[in-house]
Scaffold this motif. Structure first.
Motif, PDB file in Angstrom:
ATOM      1  N   PRO A 133       0.589  -1.577  -0.052  1.00  0.00           N
ATOM      2  CA  PRO A 133       0.079  -0.157  -0.106  1.00  0.00           C
ATOM      3  C   PRO A 133       1.528   0.928   0.133  1.00  0.00           C
ATOM      4  CG  PRO A 133      -0.337  -1.154   2.535  1.00  0.00           C
ATOM      5  CD  PRO A 133       1.125  -1.798   1.139  1.00  0.00           C
ATOM      6  N   SER A 134       2.126   0.755   0.740  1.00  0.00           N
ATOM      7  CA  SER A 134       2.637   2.156   0.749  1.00  0.00           C
ATOM      8  C   SER A 134       3.162   3.022  -0.627  1.00  0.00           C
ATOM      9  CB  SER A 134       3.953   2.001   1.393  1.00  0.00           C
ATOM     10  OG  SER A 134       4.258   2.087   2.339  1.00  0.00           O
ATOM     11  N   VAL A 135       3.763   2.039  -1.520  1.00  0.00           N
ATOM     12  CA  VAL A 135       4.081   1.461  -3.009  1.00  0.00           C
ATOM     13  C   VAL A 135       3.123   2.631  -3.583  1.00  0.00           C
ATOM     14  CG1 VAL A 135       5.427   1.055  -5.171  1.00  0.00           C
ATOM     15  CG2 VAL A 135       5.944   0.521  -2.988  1.00  0.00           C
ATOM     16  N   SER A 136       1.644   2.077  -3.408  1.00  0.00           N
ATOM     17  CA  SER A 136       0.636   2.320  -4.162  1.00  0.00           C
ATOM     18  C   SER A 136       0.423   4.031  -3.537  1.00  0.00           C
ATOM     19  CB  SER A 136      -0.401   1.678  -4.355  1.00  0.00           C
ATOM     20  OG  SER A 136      -0.113   0.008  -4.428  1.00  0.00           O
ATOM     21  N   PHE A 137       0.576   4.789  -2.745  1.00  0.00           N
ATOM     22  CA  PHE A 137       0.772   5.803  -2.043  1.00  0.00           C
ATOM     23  C   PHE A 137       1.628   6.309  -3.055  1.00  0.00           C
ATOM     24  CE2 PHE A 137      -2.023   4.170   2.083  1.00  0.00           C
ATOM     25  CZ  PHE A 137      -3.122   5.560   0.976  1.00  0.00           C
ATOM     26  N   LEU A 138       2.506   6.159  -2.962  1.00  0.00           N
ATOM     27  CA  LEU A 138       4.123   7.050  -3.667  1.00  0.00           C
ATOM     28  C   LEU A 138       3.889   7.005  -5.638  1.00  0.00           C
ATOM     29  CD1 LEU A 138       6.879   8.087  -3.944  1.00  0.00           C
ATOM     30  CD2 LEU A 138       7.792   5.347  -4.310  1.00  0.00           C
ATOM     31  N   VAL A 139       2.877   5.815  -6.141  1.00  0.00           N
ATOM     32  CA  VAL A 139       2.677   5.550  -6.871  1.00  0.00           C
ATOM     33  C   VAL A 139       1.329   6.897  -7.407  1.00  0.00           C
ATOM     34  CG1 VAL A 139       1.163   4.768  -8.928  1.00  0.00           C
ATOM     35  CG2 VAL A 139       2.874   3.792  -7.696  1.00  0.00           C
ATOM     36  N   PHE A 140       0.492   7.473  -6.474  1.00  0.00           N
ATOM     37  CA  PHE A 140      -0.438   8.372  -6.235  1.00  0.00           C
ATOM     38  C   PHE A 140      -0.055   9.592  -6.045  1.00  0.00           C
ATOM     39  CE2 PHE A 140      -4.542   5.612  -5.079  1.00  0.00           C
ATOM     40  CZ  PHE A 140      -5.182   7.073  -5.918  1.00  0.00           C
ATOM     41  N   ALA A 141       1.523  10.206  -5.023  1.00  0.00           N
ATOM     42  CA  ALA A 141       2.094  10.818  -5.244  1.00  0.00           C
ATOM     43  C   ALA A 141       2.769  11.236  -6.395  1.00  0.00           C
ATOM     44  CB  ALA A 141       3.529  10.889  -3.585  1.00  0.00           C
ATOM     45  N   LEU A 142       3.633  10.453  -6.984  1.00  0.00           N
ATOM     46  CA  LEU A 142       4.172  10.550  -8.305  1.00  0.00           C
ATOM     47  C   LEU A 142       2.513  10.989  -9.310  1.00  0.00           C
ATOM     48  CD1 LEU A 142       6.417   7.751  -8.529  1.00  0.00           C
ATOM     49  CD2 LEU A 142       7.135   9.654  -8.406  1.00  0.00           C
ATOM     50  N   ALA A 143       2.170  10.876  -9.276  1.00  0.00           N
ATOM     51  CA  ALA A 143       0.800  10.953 -10.068  1.00  0.00           C
ATOM     52  C   ALA A 143       0.582  12.975 -10.290  1.00  0.00           C
ATOM     53  CB  ALA A 143      -0.186  10.309 -10.316  1.00  0.00           C
ATOM     54  N   ASN A 144       0.320  13.380  -8.810  1.00  0.00           N
ATOM     55  CA  ASN A 144       0.181  14.224  -8.632  1.00  0.00           C
ATOM     56  C   ASN A 144       1.694  15.039  -8.479  1.00  0.00           C
ATOM     57  OD1 ASN A 144      -2.593  14.521  -6.958  1.00  0.00           O
ATOM     58  ND2 ASN A 144      -2.282  12.843  -5.652  1.00  0.00           N
ATOM     59  N   ALA A 145       2.319  14.952  -8.518  1.00  0.00           N
ATOM     60  CA  ALA A 145       3.775  15.141  -9.048  1.00  0.00           C
ATOM     61  C   ALA A 145       3.364  15.633 -10.007  1.00  0.00           C
ATOM     62  CB  ALA A 145       4.816  14.924  -8.828  1.00  0.00           C
ATOM     63  N   ALA A 146       2.635  14.603 -11.199  1.00  0.00           N
ATOM     64  CA  ALA A 146       3.111  14.868 -12.503  1.00  0.00           C
ATOM     65  C   ALA A 146       2.495  15.931 -12.884  1.00  0.00           C
ATOM     66  CB  ALA A 146       2.790  13.589 -13.058  1.00  0.00           C
ATOM     67  N   VAL A 147       0.528  15.527 -12.318  1.00  0.00           N
ATOM     68  CA  VAL A 147      -0.270  16.544 -12.790  1.00  0.00           C
ATOM     69  C   VAL A 147       0.026  18.293 -12.938  1.00  0.00           C
ATOM     70  CG1 VAL A 147      -1.863  17.698 -12.127  1.00  0.00           C
ATOM     71  CG2 VAL A 147      -1.792  15.233 -12.258  1.00  0.00           C
ATOM     72  N   LEU A 148       0.826  18.248 -11.316  1.00  0.00           N
ATOM     73  CA  LEU A 148       1.230  19.581 -10.664  1.00  0.00           C
ATOM     74  C   LEU A 148       2.291  20.261 -10.727  1.00  0.00           C
ATOM     75  CD1 LEU A 148      -0.343  18.633  -6.614  1.00  0.00           C
ATOM     76  CD2 LEU A 148      -1.789  19.944  -8.490  1.00  0.00           C
ATOM     77  N   GLN A 149       3.364  19.373 -10.718  1.00  0.00           N
ATOM     78  CA  GLN A 149       4.943  20.133 -10.889  1.00  0.00           C
ATOM     79  C   GLN A 149       5.175  19.938 -12.331  1.00  0.00           C
ATOM     80  OE1 GLN A 149       4.219  18.827  -7.133  1.00  0.00           O
ATOM     81  NE2 GLN A 149       4.421  20.270  -6.864  1.00  0.00           N
ATOM     82  N   GLY A 150       5.068  18.415 -12.465  1.00  0.00           N
ATOM     83  CA  GLY A 150       5.594  18.430 -14.191  1.00  0.00           C
ATOM     84  C   GLY A 150       4.488  19.078 -15.430  1.00  0.00           C
ATOM     85  N   SER A 151       3.539  19.592 -15.008  1.00  0.00           N
ATOM     86  CA  SER A 151       2.764  20.483 -15.684  1.00  0.00           C
ATOM     87  C   SER A 151       3.792  21.406 -15.885  1.00  0.00           C
ATOM     88  CB  SER A 151       1.933  20.766 -15.485  1.00  0.00           C
ATOM     89  OG  SER A 151       1.582  20.919 -14.241  1.00  0.00           O
ATOM     90  N   ILE A 152       3.911  22.354 -14.217  1.00  0.00           N
ATOM     91  CA  ILE A 152       4.984  23.751 -13.912  1.00  0.00           C
ATOM     92  C   ILE A 152       6.013  23.640 -15.105  1.00  0.00           C
ATOM     93  CG2 ILE A 152       6.081  25.521 -12.425  1.00  0.00           C
ATOM     94  CD1 ILE A 152       2.911  25.437 -12.437  1.00  0.00           C
ATOM     95  N   LEU A 153       6.501  22.595 -14.732  1.00  0.00           N
ATOM     96  CA  LEU A 153       8.408  22.518 -15.752  1.00  0.00           C
ATOM     97  C   LEU A 153       8.140  22.019 -16.923  1.00  0.00           C
ATOM     98  CD1 LEU A 153       9.787  19.855 -13.602  1.00  0.00           C
ATOM     99  CD2 LEU A 153       9.999  22.008 -13.414  1.00  0.00           C
TER     100      LEU A 153
END
Length: 455
Positions: A222-242
């Motif tokens: 479950p922790s790695v899956s939460f990490l995957v969620f965080a990676l996806a959110n980072a792609a949406v938030l920070q990734g779009s800015i970059l």
């Protein structure tokens, strides 16, 4: 819900004030560079590998079962594990940044190299402290004082903002603001730790000697899956800015970030519902109360959908005047960009609310992977379309990805909620408002009770 409402209102207030404040005192270009620098340490939120959320879920279940020996082990192990992972990730990121010309890559020209270094160091420390405080807030949730934990973090963010605003008004630059963030968060973490030890006796027993690594290994999936969620959110938030910074200009970053901030007001509004029902889903599903979980799911989806529809309609009509007044004309509600972003927000609201059922009991592995694939696909489609359509291309990519996720997540949630059907769910969302009358009746005193309340 009240605590979450205060938290979301505070976040919205901070965003509404900080954008025109920083645009006025720093200018669009300097503010854009600050956003780019802030984006880099934000990836350290991934350094806990999802342990914070997974441990918090398990703490709630163990405390409900009064298994306090396990809660001690869980919290002790979680704090140490998150600390080790943060230290490793921070060291690695600092080493990487020292070896590459990140200022040139991000087109940072107004913030000097020395100021950028201090800014990044302070922000990295700030993110690490945020992770520790978020895990510690799980203690309040486990003890049935969820609101107290949220209010601690809300108060911390408010103090951070007030100090940031004061520094900017006095001419403070990016590195001073970053250092202030880290100092305030550190003091708040210390205060929360003292308060937890005072309120809950078992927290006083937290010690490294109670660290049990097998407990952490049980939470890897479950922790790695939460990490995957965080990676996806980072792609949406920070990734779009970059991506915007690489393909367009820092001014485009400010435009997109400002419009997204206005959209995020809707996500924060519906977040009041989803964050509030999360602890209730954990208890209902883990203890086998399927009918309660189904009712929670229906009401949550109904509330968030209608709240989002109403807010989106209001922004579609009034978004232009709001932006003009808010940014003093610096940013406009560009069309069709703004409409595409609002549509993506509506679709995100639908699937994110339903996903809470799975997230609450650490059964979110498959939807986490779908979210990551969808986010990366949206960025890829945006990268293809942006040279031709500008920012609209990026927004269109997220509309496509979120539309697919609505179907994927709903199917997974209904599979967990045995006995629920898609048709019945939709009918309940659209037509069933009888529960509102029932809630009113629950809070309306009967005649006999009313007489007893008379002086």
């Amino acid at each position: 819900m009240a605590a979450n409402a205060v938290g979301q209102a505070t976040t919205l207030l901070i965003q509404l004030i900080s954008v025109p404040l920083l645009l006025h005192y720093w200018g669009a270009a300097y503010y854009g560079e600050w956003l780019l620098l802030f984006t880099v340490p934000s990836y350290l939120t991934l350094s806990d590998v999802g342990l914070v959320a997974a441990v918090s879920n398990e703490l709630a279940v163990s405390a409900a079962q009064q298994a306090y020996r396990r809660t001690i082990v869980l919290l002790s192990s979680g704090l140490v594990a998150v600390g080790y992972l943060s230290l490793l990730s921070t060291t690695g990121l600092y080493t990487l940044l020292s070896a590459v010309p990140y200022q040139q890559w991000l087109r940072i020209r107004l913030i000097t190299e020395e100021e950028s270094a201090w800014t990044l160091i302070a922000l990295m420390l700030y993110v690490v402290l945020c992770l520790q405080q978020e895990l510690l807030s799980g203690v309040y949730r486990a003890e049935g004082r969820y609101a107290t934990g949220r209010l601690w973090i809300t108060a911390t963010r408010l103090v951070e903002f007030l100090i940031m605003a004061l520094l900017v008004l006095l001419g403070g630059e990016a590195h001073r603001v970053a250092i202030a963030y880290a100092l305030v968060r550190g003091v708040s973490l210390l205060g929360m730790s003292v308060d937890c030890r005072r309120r809950f006796s078992w927290v006083k027993q937290i010690h490294p000697r109670y660290v049990e690594w097998p407990v952490i290994r049980e939470l890897v999936s479950p922790s790695v899956s939460f990490l995957v969620f965080a990676l996806a959110n980072a792609a949406v938030l920070q990734g779009s800015i970059l991506l915007i910074g690489a393909l367009l200009t820092p001014v485009h970053v400010v435009v997109y970030n400002t419009l997204r901030t206005l959209n995020n007001a809707i996500r924060q509004l519906v977040g009041v519902v989803t964050f509030s029902i999360w602890p209730e889903f954990t208890l209902a599903i883990s203890q086998g109360y399927t009918h309660t979980a189904i009712d929670l799911h229906r009401r949550a989806c109904q509330l968030t959908l209608w709240l989002a529809v109403g807010a989106i309609a209001g922004l579609e009509l009034m978004g232009g005047p709001i932006l003009h007044y808010w940014t003093q004309g610096a940013v406009q509600a560009e069309q069709p960009l703004f409409t595409f972003m609002l549509l993506a927000t509506l679709l995100y609201t639908c699937w994110n609310t339903s996903a809470t059922t799975l997230i609450a009991v650490n059964r979110h592995q498959s939807i986490a992977l779908s979210f990551l694939i969808g986010s990366l696909g949206a960025l890829g489609l945006g990268a293809v379309l942006m040279p031709h359509w500008g920012l609209v291309g990026l927004a269109a990519g997220f509309v496509v990805a979120d539309a697919i996720l609505v179907w994927v997540v709903l199917r997974q949630s209904l599979r967990l909620l045995e006995g629920e059907r898609m048709k019945e769910l939709f009918q309940s969302i659209i037509t069933d408002f009888g529960w509102i009358r029932q809630v009113k009746q629950l809070h309306r005193p009967t005649n006999s009770v009313a007489k007893e309340m008379e002086p």
